[in-house]
Design a protein around this motif. Structure first.
Motif, short mmCIF file in Angstrom:
data_model
loop_
_atom_site.label_atom_id
_atom_site.label_comp_id
_atom_site.label_asym_id
_atom_site.label_seq_id
_atom_site.Cartn_x
_atom_site.Cartn_y
_atom_site.Cartn_z
N TYR A 88 0.81 -1.31 -0.18
CA TYR A 88 -0.38 0.02 0.34
C TYR A 88 0.49 1.59 -0.38
N GLU A 89 2.36 0.92 -0.06
CA GLU A 89 2.70 2.59 0.38
C GLU A 89 3.59 2.81 -1.02
N SER A 90 3.52 2.36 -1.95
CA SER A 90 4.22 2.84 -3.67
C SER A 90 3.07 2.20 -4.35
N CYS A 91 1.89 1.11 -4.01
CA CYS A 91 0.92 0.76 -5.13
C CYS A 91 0.31 0.38 -4.40
N LEU A 92 -0.87 0.07 -5.05
CA LEU A 92 -2.18 -0.62 -4.47
C LEU A 92 -1.94 -2.03 -5.13
N LYS A 93 -1.41 -3.02 -4.00
CA LYS A 93 -1.78 -4.39 -5.09
C LYS A 93 -2.61 -5.28 -4.05
N LEU A 94 -2.92 -5.70 -4.47
CA LEU A 94 -4.65 -6.41 -4.03
C LEU A 94 -4.08 -7.67 -4.83
N ASP A 95 -4.16 -9.59 -3.93
CA ASP A 95 -4.41 -10.51 -4.17
C ASP A 95 -5.49 -11.10 -3.44
N TYR A 96 -5.63 -11.59 -4.81
CA TYR A 96 -7.61 -12.73 -4.34
C TYR A 96 -7.37 -14.23 -4.94
N VAL A 97 -8.46 -14.50 -3.94
CA VAL A 97 -8.60 -16.39 -3.80
C VAL A 97 -10.12 -16.83 -3.84
N ILE A 98 -10.92 -17.01 -4.77
CA ILE A 98 -11.92 -17.45 -5.31
C ILE A 98 -12.10 -18.59 -4.52
N TYR A 99 -12.84 -18.87 -3.72
CA TYR A 99 -13.30 -19.35 -3.35
C TYR A 99 -15.00 -20.69 -3.58
#
Length: 145
Positions: A88-99
């Motif tokens: 969240y400091e250099s960019c907004l990076k999100l990982d996702y898992v769909i269950y």
């Protein structure tokens, strides 16, 4: 080196009929919509959604997206989209898992990266705005309490 996961957020959805093909399997492009729905729910919970981002003078375009389809989702299937904040400091990076909500089977893995772009001049920011970082820190402190 292990990836840092600052927090997680879950969104429950049910696969609607208009998202499936004649085999009742979700068309691959609709998974992007599920990520967006989960991301918006997370940002709302954080108290720093796209309206707030715009009010602070920044757009946040997606600059990278990766998806790995593990197993098809189907019409009427209840799914859970887990969002993991990993930067969240250099960019907004999100990982996702769909269950699958009932069995817990993993259906899809994904990640998105967004960067802050000033709305007044279109300049990409190499560090996220302080208002964003403070909102994340406040959210993390509230989750820890």
């Amino acid at each position: 080196m292990a990836k840092t996961i600052y927090c997680r957020h879950n969104t429950e959805l049910t696969v609607p009929f208009f998202d499936v093909d004649s085999m009742h399997i979700v068309w691959h492009g609709h998974y992007v919509k599920y990520l967006e729905l989960a991301r918006c729910a997370f940002l709302d919970a954080l108290g720093y959604n796209y309206t707030t981002m715009r009010a602070h003078g920044h757009g946040w375009p997606v600059v990278q997206m990766q998806l790995k389809y593990v197993q098809a989702a189907r019409f009427g299937q209840p799914i859970r989209v887990e969002v993991q904040l990993v930067e969240y400091e250099s960019c907004l990076k999100l990982d996702y898992v769909i269950y699958d909500s009932h069995s817990g089977r993993k259906l899809t893995r994904a990640s998105t990266t967004q960067v802050a772009v000033r709305l007044d001049n279109g300049e990409m920011q190499f560090q996220t705005p302080d208002s964003w970082q403070q909102a994340v820190k406040h959210y993390l402190a509230a989750q820890a309490a």
